[in-house]
Design an enzyme around this catalytic site. Structure first.
Site, PDB file in Angstrom:
ATOM      1  N   LYS A  52       0.831  -1.205  -0.186  1.00 49.08           N
ATOM      2  CA  LYS A  52       0.059  -0.019   0.051  1.00 49.08           C
ATOM      3  C   LYS A  52       0.869   1.191   0.016  1.00 49.08           C
ATOM      4  O   LYS A  52       0.502   2.114  -0.916  1.00 49.08           O
ATOM      5  CB  LYS A  52      -0.874  -0.093   1.380  1.00 49.08           C
ATOM      6  CG  LYS A  52      -2.300  -1.199   1.199  1.00 49.08           C
ATOM      7  CD  LYS A  52      -2.995  -1.043   2.453  1.00 49.08           C
ATOM      8  CE  LYS A  52      -3.847  -2.254   2.227  1.00 49.08           C
ATOM      9  NZ  LYS A  52      -4.534  -2.592   3.337  1.00 49.08           N
ATOM     10  N   GLN A  96      -4.795  -1.396   9.530  1.00 51.26           N
ATOM     11  CA  GLN A  96      -4.828  -2.946   8.869  1.00 51.26           C
ATOM     12  C   GLN A  96      -5.247  -3.928  10.154  1.00 51.26           C
ATOM     13  O   GLN A  96      -4.737  -3.940  11.159  1.00 51.26           O
ATOM     14  CB  GLN A  96      -3.037  -3.239   8.731  1.00 51.26           C
ATOM     15  CG  GLN A  96      -3.036  -4.341   7.898  1.00 51.26           C
ATOM     16  CD  GLN A  96      -3.549  -4.172   6.600  1.00 51.26           C
ATOM     17  OE1 GLN A  96      -3.798  -3.217   5.919  1.00 51.26           O
ATOM     18  NE2 GLN A  96      -3.916  -5.519   6.085  1.00 51.26           N
ATOM     19  N   ASP A 119     -11.122   3.009   4.087  1.00 48.05           N
ATOM     20  CA  ASP A 119     -11.422   1.476   3.849  1.00 48.05           C
ATOM     21  C   ASP A 119     -13.009   1.501   3.969  1.00 48.05           C
ATOM     22  O   ASP A 119     -13.471   0.328   3.314  1.00 48.05           O
ATOM     23  CB  ASP A 119     -11.249   0.634   5.281  1.00 48.05           C
ATOM     24  CG  ASP A 119      -9.700   0.098   5.044  1.00 48.05           C
ATOM     25  OD1 ASP A 119      -9.319  -0.250   4.078  1.00 48.05           O
ATOM     26  OD2 ASP A 119      -9.132   0.235   6.296  1.00 48.05           O
TER      27      ASP A 119
HETATM   28  N1  GUN Z   1      -6.913  -6.797   6.111  1.00 47.78           N
HETATM   29  C1  GUN Z   1      -7.317  -7.462   4.948  1.00 47.78           C
HETATM   30  N2  GUN Z   1      -8.027  -6.623   4.161  1.00 47.78           N
HETATM   31  C2  GUN Z   1      -7.996  -5.290   4.498  1.00 47.78           C
HETATM   32  C3  GUN Z   1      -8.337  -3.912   4.015  1.00 47.78           C
HETATM   33  O1  GUN Z   1      -8.789  -4.075   2.987  1.00 47.78           O
HETATM   34  N3  GUN Z   1      -8.266  -2.974   4.997  1.00 47.78           N
HETATM   35  C4  GUN Z   1      -7.779  -3.227   6.286  1.00 47.78           C
HETATM   36  N4  GUN Z   1      -7.586  -2.084   6.864  1.00 47.78           N
HETATM   37  N5  GUN Z   1      -7.238  -4.209   6.598  1.00 47.78           N
HETATM   38  C5  GUN Z   1      -7.556  -5.376   5.955  1.00 47.78           C
END
Ligand code: GUN
Length: 284
Positions: A52, A96, A119
């Protein structure tokens, strides 16, 4: 033999479009910023966060990674979120998941300002998705829609089956398909006659989190098969929720793992960060 939907190439094209918009926004004096909170050192989470961060930098988005130790308390984590909520140079905040077991995912999601919730996990943004007044796109489901659009696959009037009912993928996926006039069925661990239901799908989205769960007998000839899973097979090799080798000869179109949905999720996160920066500066 199915057409392979190249998520890597489609995501790169989308990131290029976002980078151009970021450059335009910077000319207006707004530099989009994303804060990514990582608690602990789960190897998969570390990889996702690194990817990311890299994608943000390449698109010209300022990305700030906040690494907290695994024994961070709920109060400490909430204090970090609160500080980020108030920073004008940070437009998007992502924590995350999954968090270490002693921490409360729901409380952390609820603490993130809905205006910065890139998100789209906050209940307020989930509500907006539900009623079709979308502020932030749910990244993985919106990535899937973008793959379909850019592959000229319409969902209107089609039978779409989503396997998995998570808040992150299954439920918002069903909503986005429904908003585009698909007929949607959500399947899960208690679904009876799963293979038969899946065989009725024109578009089958697998978001179960189990390696090679979707087998050839679950796929209608010519169907579009979208694989959201990221798993390891018995040899430790990366694989999806779909038994790709068995399903590819039957499907009409299919996403590989890796190189399918994964890169799209990140591209949509960039798009949401751009949207957040615009919204917070009266430019959206
Ligand atoms: N863990 C797995 N996929 C995601 C996501 O799209 N966002 C976040 N914050 N954590 C995750």
């Amino acid at each position: 033999m199915a057409t392979r939907i190249d998520g890597k190439a489609i995501a790169a094209a989308l990131r290029g479009e976002i980078a151009a918009e970021v450059a335009q926004l910077k000319e207006k004096g707004v530099a989009p910023g994303l804060a990514v909170i990582l608690v602990g050192e789960d190897p998969a989470s570390c990889t996702y966060v690194r990817n990311k961060q890299k994608a943000c930098e390449e698109a010209g988005i300022h990305a700030e990674q906040i690494n907290l130790p695994a024994d961070t308390t709920q109060e400490q984590l909430l204090a970090v979120v609160e500080e980020l909520n108030h920073r004008s140079d940070i437009h998007g905040i992502l924590c995350q998941l999954p968090l270490p077991r002693h921490l409360d995912d729901e409380a952390v999601i609820a603490a993130i300002s809905p205006a910065k919730d890139v998100d789209a996990f906050h209940a307020e943004n989930v509500g907006h998705i539900m009623i079709g007044d979308i502020r932030f796109l749910p990244c993985t489901p919106a990535g899937v829609m973008e793959l379909l659009h850019r592959s000229d696959i319409s969902v209107e009037g089609k039978q779409c089956v989503v396997i998995g009912r998570s808040n992150i993928v299954g439920k918002p996926m069903a909503m986005l398909l429904l908003h585009e006039n698909a007929t949607v069925t959500i399947c899960h661990s208690r679904t009876k006659n799963l293979a038969e239901v899946c065989r009725g799908a024109d578009i089958l989205v697998a978001a179960v989190g189990r390696a090679k769960f979707v087998t050839a007998d679950m796929v209608k000839p010519g169907a579009t098969v979208i694989d959201v899973g990221i798993n390891r097979d018995e040899n430790g090799k990366l694989c999806g929720d779909v038994d790709f080798d068995a399903v590819e000869p039957i499907a009409g179109a299919i996403t590989p793992v890796p190189g399918g949905v994964g890169p799209m999720t990140i591209a949509l996160l960039l798009k949401n960060t751009l949207t957040a920066a615009k919204q917070q500066n009266g430019l959206a």
